[in-house]
Design a protein around this motif. Structure first.
Motif, PDB file in Angstrom:
ATOM      1  N   UNK A   3       3.862   1.461 -41.342  1.00  9.47           N
ATOM      2  CA  UNK A   3       2.554   2.110 -41.243  1.00  9.47           C
ATOM      3  C   UNK A   3       1.713   1.613 -40.071  1.00  9.47           C
ATOM      4  N   UNK A   4       2.044   0.453 -39.559  1.00  9.27           N
ATOM      5  CA  UNK A   4       1.281  -0.090 -38.428  1.00  9.27           C
ATOM      6  C   UNK A   4       1.744   0.526 -37.103  1.00  9.27           C
ATOM      7  N   UNK A   5       3.039   0.755 -36.967  1.00  6.49           N
ATOM      8  CA  UNK A   5       3.583   1.209 -35.691  1.00  6.49           C
ATOM      9  C   UNK A   5       3.974   2.685 -35.661  1.00  6.49           C
ATOM     10  N   UNK A   6       4.169   3.293 -36.820  1.00  2.00           N
ATOM     11  CA  UNK A   6       4.615   4.685 -36.885  1.00  2.00           C
ATOM     12  C   UNK A   6       3.476   5.613 -37.297  1.00  2.00           C
ATOM     13  N   UNK A   7       3.698   6.903 -37.119  1.00  2.00           N
ATOM     14  CA  UNK A   7       2.737   7.928 -37.528  1.00  2.00           C
ATOM     15  C   UNK A   7       2.869   8.149 -39.038  1.00  2.00           C
ATOM     16  N   UNK A   8       1.929   7.635 -39.795  1.00  2.00           N
ATOM     17  CA  UNK A   8       1.991   7.691 -41.258  1.00  2.00           C
ATOM     18  C   UNK A   8       1.885   9.133 -41.767  1.00  2.00           C
ATOM     19  N   UNK A   9       1.211  10.004 -41.033  1.00  2.00           N
ATOM     20  CA  UNK A   9       1.108  11.417 -41.430  1.00  2.00           C
ATOM     21  C   UNK A   9       2.488  12.085 -41.396  1.00  2.00           C
ATOM     22  N   UNK A  10       3.324  11.669 -40.456  1.00  2.00           N
ATOM     23  CA  UNK A  10       4.698  12.186 -40.391  1.00  2.00           C
ATOM     24  C   UNK A  10       5.424  11.858 -41.683  1.00  2.00           C
ATOM     25  N   UNK A  11       5.306  10.609 -42.149  1.00  2.00           N
ATOM     26  CA  UNK A  11       5.971  10.205 -43.389  1.00  2.00           C
ATOM     27  C   UNK A  11       5.404  10.942 -44.596  1.00  2.00           C
ATOM     28  N   UNK A  12       4.108  11.158 -44.612  1.00  2.00           N
ATOM     29  CA  UNK A  12       3.504  11.917 -45.710  1.00  2.00           C
ATOM     30  C   UNK A  12       4.113  13.315 -45.782  1.00  2.00           C
ATOM     31  N   UNK A  13       4.227  13.965 -44.646  1.00  2.00           N
ATOM     32  CA  UNK A  13       4.800  15.310 -44.605  1.00  2.00           C
ATOM     33  C   UNK A  13       6.249  15.339 -45.064  1.00  2.00           C
ATOM     34  N   UNK A  14       7.038  14.373 -44.590  1.00  2.00           N
ATOM     35  CA  UNK A  14       8.444  14.295 -45.009  1.00  2.00           C
ATOM     36  C   UNK A  14       8.552  14.070 -46.508  1.00  2.00           C
ATOM     37  N   UNK A  37       2.161  -3.434 -44.570  1.00  2.00           N
ATOM     38  CA  UNK A  37       3.160  -2.715 -45.366  1.00  2.00           C
ATOM     39  C   UNK A  37       2.601  -2.219 -46.698  1.00  2.00           C
ATOM     40  N   UNK A  38       1.454  -2.748 -47.111  1.00  2.00           N
ATOM     41  CA  UNK A  38       0.828  -2.299 -48.351  1.00  2.00           C
ATOM     42  C   UNK A  38       0.436  -0.834 -48.320  1.00  2.00           C
ATOM     43  N   UNK A  39       0.412  -0.244 -47.134  1.00  2.00           N
ATOM     44  CA  UNK A  39       0.077   1.177 -47.021  1.00  2.00           C
ATOM     45  C   UNK A  39       1.200   2.060 -47.544  1.00  2.00           C
ATOM     46  N   UNK A  40       2.439   1.589 -47.502  1.00  2.00           N
ATOM     47  CA  UNK A  40       3.565   2.419 -47.953  1.00  2.00           C
ATOM     48  C   UNK A  40       3.439   2.848 -49.411  1.00  2.00           C
ATOM     49  N   UNK A  41       3.176   1.920 -50.346  1.00  2.00           N
ATOM     50  CA  UNK A  41       2.998   2.368 -51.731  1.00  2.00           C
ATOM     51  C   UNK A  41       1.824   3.333 -51.893  1.00  2.00           C
ATOM     52  N   UNK A  42       0.762   3.115 -51.128  1.00  2.00           N
ATOM     53  CA  UNK A  42      -0.400   4.012 -51.226  1.00  2.00           C
ATOM     54  C   UNK A  42      -0.061   5.419 -50.755  1.00  2.00           C
ATOM     55  N   UNK A  43       0.740   5.533 -49.706  1.00  2.00           N
ATOM     56  CA  UNK A  43       1.140   6.849 -49.192  1.00  2.00           C
ATOM     57  C   UNK A  43       1.974   7.585 -50.232  1.00  2.00           C
ATOM     58  N   UNK A  44       2.952   6.912 -50.799  1.00  2.00           N
ATOM     59  CA  UNK A  44       3.820   7.549 -51.793  1.00  2.00           C
ATOM     60  C   UNK A  44       3.007   7.944 -53.024  1.00  2.00           C
ATOM     61  N   UNK A  45       2.122   7.075 -53.469  1.00  2.00           N
ATOM     62  CA  UNK A  45       1.271   7.387 -54.630  1.00  2.00           C
ATOM     63  C   UNK A  45       0.386   8.592 -54.351  1.00  2.00           C
ATOM     64  N   UNK A  46      -0.173   8.656 -53.163  1.00  2.00           N
ATOM     65  CA  UNK A  46      -1.056   9.770 -52.803  1.00  2.00           C
ATOM     66  C   UNK A  46      -0.293  11.090 -52.774  1.00  2.00           C
ATOM     67  N   UNK A  47       0.898  11.085 -52.209  1.00  2.00           N
ATOM     68  CA  UNK A  47       1.710  12.308 -52.158  1.00  2.00           C
ATOM     69  C   UNK A  47       2.076  12.748 -53.568  1.00  2.00           C
ATOM     70  N   UNK A  48       2.506  11.813 -54.374  1.00  2.00           N
ATOM     71  CA  UNK A  48       2.883  12.121 -55.765  1.00  2.00           C
ATOM     72  C   UNK A  48       1.695  12.717 -56.517  1.00  2.00           C
ATOM     73  N   UNK A  49       0.528  12.155 -56.319  1.00  2.00           N
ATOM     74  CA  UNK A  49      -0.681  12.654 -56.991  1.00  2.00           C
ATOM     75  C   UNK A  49      -1.062  14.039 -56.460  1.00  2.00           C
ATOM     76  N   UNK A  50      -1.013  14.206 -55.145  1.00  2.00           N
ATOM     77  CA  UNK A  50      -1.383  15.484 -54.525  1.00  2.00           C
ATOM     78  C   UNK A  50      -0.469  16.611 -55.024  1.00  2.00           C
ATOM     79  N   UNK A  51       0.813  16.305 -55.218  1.00  2.00           N
ATOM     80  CA  UNK A  51       1.766  17.304 -55.705  1.00  2.00           C
ATOM     81  C   UNK A  51       1.760  17.433 -57.224  1.00  2.00           C
ATOM     82  N   UNK A  52       0.940  16.620 -57.870  1.00  2.00           N
ATOM     83  CA  UNK A  52       0.818  16.610 -59.328  1.00  2.00           C
ATOM     84  C   UNK A  52       2.165  16.397 -60.004  1.00  2.00           C
ATOM     85  N   UNK A  53       2.896  15.414 -59.486  1.00  2.00           N
ATOM     86  CA  UNK A  53       4.200  15.059 -60.046  1.00  2.00           C
ATOM     87  C   UNK A  53       4.056  13.746 -60.806  1.00  2.00           C
TER      88      UNK A  53
END
Length: 74
Positions: A3-14, A37-53
């Motif tokens: 999350x520090x060096x890569x485009x986190x929005x790209x990972x959210x979309x994938x 690296x603590x951002x990784x769990x937050x990204x996955x949690x946010x996507x899961x919540x947004x998709x209501x899964x």
């Protein structure tokens, strides 16, 4: 991903595509104990919540020496 060096929005979309187009039964995020690296769990949690899964999510924090510090399912 880094999350520090890569485009986190790209990972959210994938992740959104992977989760929405497949029958995912569980997700495990292994991430290092360093602060960025603590951002990784937050990204996955946010996507899961947004998709209501309600997919079980296991978060596994790994120390810089390779040992597992914590693993929990949320």
């Amino acid at each position: 991903g880094c999350p520090k060096l890569d485009d986190i929005k790209f990972y959210e979309g994938k992740l959104e595509k992977i989760i929405s187009l497949n029958e995912i039964r569980k997700i495990e995020v292994a991430y290092m104990e360093v602060p960025c690296c603590g951002a990784l769990p937050r990204v996955v949690s946010a996507v899961r919540k947004r998709l209501e899964k309600s997919i079980p999510l296991t978060l596994t924090r790994v120390g810089i020496d390779g040992r597992i510090i914590e693993s929990k399912t949320v």
